[in-house]
Design a protein around this motif. Sequence first.
Motif, PDB file in Angstrom:
ATOM      1  N   GLU A   9       1.020   9.070   4.994  1.00 57.54           N
ATOM      2  CA  GLU A   9       0.190   8.867   4.866  1.00 57.54           C
ATOM      3  C   GLU A   9      -0.300   8.125   3.904  1.00 57.54           C
ATOM      4  N   LEU A  10       0.578   7.276   3.087  1.00 52.49           N
ATOM      5  CA  LEU A  10       0.328   6.037   2.353  1.00 52.49           C
ATOM      6  C   LEU A  10      -0.257   5.081   3.092  1.00 52.49           C
ATOM      7  N   LEU A  11       0.970   5.169   4.038  1.00 49.19           N
ATOM      8  CA  LEU A  11       1.905   3.895   4.851  1.00 49.19           C
ATOM      9  C   LEU A  11       0.664   3.428   5.692  1.00 49.19           C
ATOM     10  N   LEU A  12       0.163   4.501   6.283  1.00 55.16           N
ATOM     11  CA  LEU A  12      -0.747   4.131   7.092  1.00 55.16           C
ATOM     12  C   LEU A  12      -2.621   3.692   6.776  1.00 55.16           C
ATOM     13  N   PHE A  13      -2.665   3.936   5.319  1.00 55.28           N
ATOM     14  CA  PHE A  13      -3.660   3.252   4.815  1.00 55.28           C
ATOM     15  C   PHE A  13      -4.219   1.879   4.840  1.00 55.28           C
ATOM     16  N   SER A  14      -4.804   1.287   4.675  1.00 56.04           N
ATOM     17  CA  SER A  14      -5.510   0.388   4.840  1.00 56.04           C
ATOM     18  C   SER A  14      -7.498   0.189   4.392  1.00 56.04           C
ATOM     19  N   MET A  15      -7.761  -0.286   3.203  1.00 52.42           N
ATOM     20  CA  MET A  15      -8.491  -0.819   3.325  1.00 52.42           C
ATOM     21  C   MET A  15      -9.581  -2.046   3.942  1.00 52.42           C
ATOM     22  N   GLY A  16     -10.569  -1.670   4.062  1.00 51.33           N
ATOM     23  CA  GLY A  16     -11.572  -2.216   4.699  1.00 51.33           C
ATOM     24  C   GLY A  16     -11.609  -3.583   4.480  1.00 51.33           C
ATOM     25  N   PRO A  17     -12.003  -4.605   5.463  1.00 54.85           N
ATOM     26  CA  PRO A  17     -11.969  -6.578   5.059  1.00 54.85           C
ATOM     27  C   PRO A  17     -12.903  -6.443   3.765  1.00 54.85           C
ATOM     28  N   LYS A  18     -14.314  -5.731   3.617  1.00 55.81           N
ATOM     29  CA  LYS A  18     -15.367  -5.429   3.109  1.00 55.81           C
ATOM     30  C   LYS A  18     -14.725  -5.274   1.055  1.00 55.81           C
ATOM     31  N   TYR A  19     -13.655  -4.128   1.548  1.00 55.04           N
ATOM     32  CA  TYR A  19     -13.641  -3.964   0.139  1.00 55.04           C
ATOM     33  C   TYR A  19     -11.860  -3.584   0.094  1.00 55.04           C
ATOM     34  N   PRO A  20     -11.451  -5.797  -0.237  1.00 54.65           N
ATOM     35  CA  PRO A  20      -9.514  -5.407  -0.698  1.00 54.65           C
ATOM     36  C   PRO A  20      -9.770  -5.170  -2.241  1.00 54.65           C
ATOM     37  N   SER A 181      -2.784 -10.269  -4.589  1.00 55.62           N
ATOM     38  CA  SER A 181      -2.202 -10.846  -3.389  1.00 55.62           C
ATOM     39  C   SER A 181      -3.505 -10.840  -1.918  1.00 55.62           C
ATOM     40  N   GLN A 182      -4.019  -9.854  -2.479  1.00 58.69           N
ATOM     41  CA  GLN A 182      -5.883  -9.282  -1.244  1.00 58.69           C
ATOM     42  C   GLN A 182      -4.906  -8.643   0.192  1.00 58.69           C
ATOM     43  N   LYS A 183      -3.849  -8.492  -0.375  1.00 62.62           N
ATOM     44  CA  LYS A 183      -3.179  -7.666   1.254  1.00 62.62           C
ATOM     45  C   LYS A 183      -4.088  -6.089   0.938  1.00 62.62           C
ATOM     46  N   LEU A 184      -4.420  -6.115   2.199  1.00 55.96           N
ATOM     47  CA  LEU A 184      -5.103  -4.947   2.186  1.00 55.96           C
ATOM     48  C   LEU A 184      -4.583  -3.740   2.749  1.00 55.96           C
ATOM     49  N   SER A 185      -2.804  -3.388   3.064  1.00 54.24           N
ATOM     50  CA  SER A 185      -2.597  -2.187   3.307  1.00 54.24           C
ATOM     51  C   SER A 185      -0.715  -2.360   2.926  1.00 54.24           C
ATOM     52  N   SER A 189       2.262  -5.230   1.990  1.00 57.07           N
ATOM     53  CA  SER A 189       3.363  -6.002   1.349  1.00 57.07           C
ATOM     54  C   SER A 189       4.326  -6.721   0.913  1.00 57.07           C
ATOM     55  N   GLU A 190       4.785  -7.632   0.054  1.00 55.34           N
ATOM     56  CA  GLU A 190       6.731  -7.906   0.176  1.00 55.34           C
ATOM     57  C   GLU A 190       6.856  -7.034  -0.749  1.00 55.34           C
ATOM     58  N   PHE A 191       6.066  -6.238  -1.716  1.00 54.88           N
ATOM     59  CA  PHE A 191       6.894  -5.199  -2.665  1.00 54.88           C
ATOM     60  C   PHE A 191       6.104  -4.171  -2.526  1.00 54.88           C
ATOM     61  N   GLN A 192       6.519  -3.426  -1.282  1.00 60.54           N
ATOM     62  CA  GLN A 192       5.541  -1.917  -0.884  1.00 60.54           C
ATOM     63  C   GLN A 192       6.821  -1.284  -1.322  1.00 60.54           C
ATOM     64  N   ASP A 193       8.326  -1.942  -1.592  1.00 64.58           N
ATOM     65  CA  ASP A 193       9.002  -0.533  -2.117  1.00 64.58           C
ATOM     66  C   ASP A 193       8.708  -0.192  -3.820  1.00 64.58           C
ATOM     67  N   ASP A 194       8.109  -0.928  -4.175  1.00 57.29           N
ATOM     68  CA  ASP A 194       7.877  -0.970  -5.642  1.00 57.29           C
ATOM     69  C   ASP A 194       7.100   0.184  -6.126  1.00 57.29           C
ATOM     70  N   PRO A 195       7.445   0.856  -7.053  1.00 60.16           N
ATOM     71  CA  PRO A 195       6.698   2.169  -7.465  1.00 60.16           C
ATOM     72  C   PRO A 195       5.020   1.933  -7.945  1.00 60.16           C
ATOM     73  N   THR A 196       5.227   0.583  -9.082  1.00 61.80           N
ATOM     74  CA  THR A 196       4.422   0.774  -9.321  1.00 61.80           C
ATOM     75  C   THR A 196       2.988   0.143  -8.169  1.00 61.80           C
ATOM     76  N   ILE A 197       3.488  -0.983  -7.109  1.00 68.28           N
ATOM     77  CA  ILE A 197       2.148  -1.102  -6.105  1.00 68.28           C
ATOM     78  C   ILE A 197       2.160  -0.343  -5.039  1.00 68.28           C
ATOM     79  N   GLN A 198       2.982   0.641  -5.215  1.00 58.57           N
ATOM     80  CA  GLN A 198       2.234   1.870  -4.808  1.00 58.57           C
ATOM     81  C   GLN A 198       1.256   2.845  -5.204  1.00 58.57           C
ATOM     82  N   LYS A 199       1.817   3.059  -6.446  1.00 60.67           N
ATOM     83  CA  LYS A 199       1.122   4.125  -7.179  1.00 60.67           C
ATOM     84  C   LYS A 199      -0.386   3.464  -7.311  1.00 60.67           C
ATOM     85  N   LEU A 200      -0.441   1.881  -7.869  1.00 61.19           N
ATOM     86  CA  LEU A 200      -1.578   1.470  -6.932  1.00 61.19           C
ATOM     87  C   LEU A 200      -2.459   1.671  -5.899  1.00 61.19           C
ATOM     88  N   TYR A 201      -1.943   1.827  -4.556  1.00 63.62           N
ATOM     89  CA  TYR A 201      -2.663   1.549  -3.254  1.00 63.62           C
ATOM     90  C   TYR A 201      -2.541   2.649  -3.222  1.00 63.62           C
TER      91      TYR A 201
END
Length: 367
Positions: A9-20, A181-185, A189-201
């Motif tokens: 579910e997190l993998l499919l999550f993407s923020m809108g361009p208005k709220y990066p 990074s302003q990555k919407l999803s 992210s190049e650090f998509q496997d990092d536990p803290t990055i996943q926690k923040l998303y």
Amino acid sequence: MSLQLIDPELLLFSMGPKYPPGSDLISKLVLRNPDVVEMITTTLVGPNAASMYSPRPTREWAGGSKSDIVYVSNVSSTSFPPILIEVQHTITPEFIDRLINYSLSVKKCFKAKPTVIVFGTHATLTEISMDFEPTAFEFARGIPSKYWAEKCYILDKSTIAKATKVTPLPAMMALTYFFSSQKLSPLSSEFQDDPTIQKLYSIAKDQTSTRIPAEKSVAEVLLEVCEQTNKQFKKISNTLEPMPDTLLKKRLRAYASDGLLYTETCKRMCIRESDSLVESMPLPPELSELAKSLINESSSSIDILRAEADLPKTDMEYVQQFKESEEKMDWKKCFEGGKKEGFFSSYSSFASLKTAYYKKTQAVTIK
């Protein structure tokens, strides 16, 4: 180190361009989260700060200015100063002037100079960075703040550039990367496997689902997934390009090409879906018995792309697969490619390999 699996579910999550990440709303929602409060306070103040701080409502200071976030300790102690946090697009002298005013307002309100943190999401102007001072933290730089703050830390892309080679990312580095990074999803992210990055998303996902109205249709979400997957296949193709032209490279390049073609096709279908009229389509005609039987024989688990070939396990299997992949057999090319992939250690040249291969095939034929 094993990879941190991402919740689908997190993998499919993407923020809108208005709220990066790094935008005003997302920054405040994330920085108010208790887990993020712990990340920041225990890093800057120390382990004793665990559970000691909480965010205060955004205040309007004298002159009508507003800071982003203030953390205040639950006990009055010089060991736990207030923490003022700003997330800033471009760090300029004018912004530093405002920051000093915010800090002095915090000092006046809570009777103590705050520790100040600035997360820069884009540029830090040279007239600011030339005054950078080293700090106790590899990921942060300081600016002179003797009369208005305990410490003032600047964190941006440049300050974490070298530190991001550490894995997993320390909490403050992950936060800086997330904001800048302003990555919407997480997928992009190049650090998509990092536990803290996943926690923040995950925090952003939970907060935005309740506070920001849904703006994306299913087709738009799928389009984003196809777009990011397509980019990954392109990265694989680009990475393979300078590599030696081996059997494994050809196979990987073919799989990547299939993936590119497939995701491009899916993208076009999603675009048609999202642009289609709201009026529903007519019901399809009843399927014939033959069509039903064909559907029953098929399965969603069938791989519709190129079949996966078994990797060669022996020298002769490598030769056979190489031979089948080429219009004309090039023994020298086969020998050099196989050597790079760990085969043919018992052969001194492509000529001896060729002789051994034909002896082997003749023996099999005789049998």
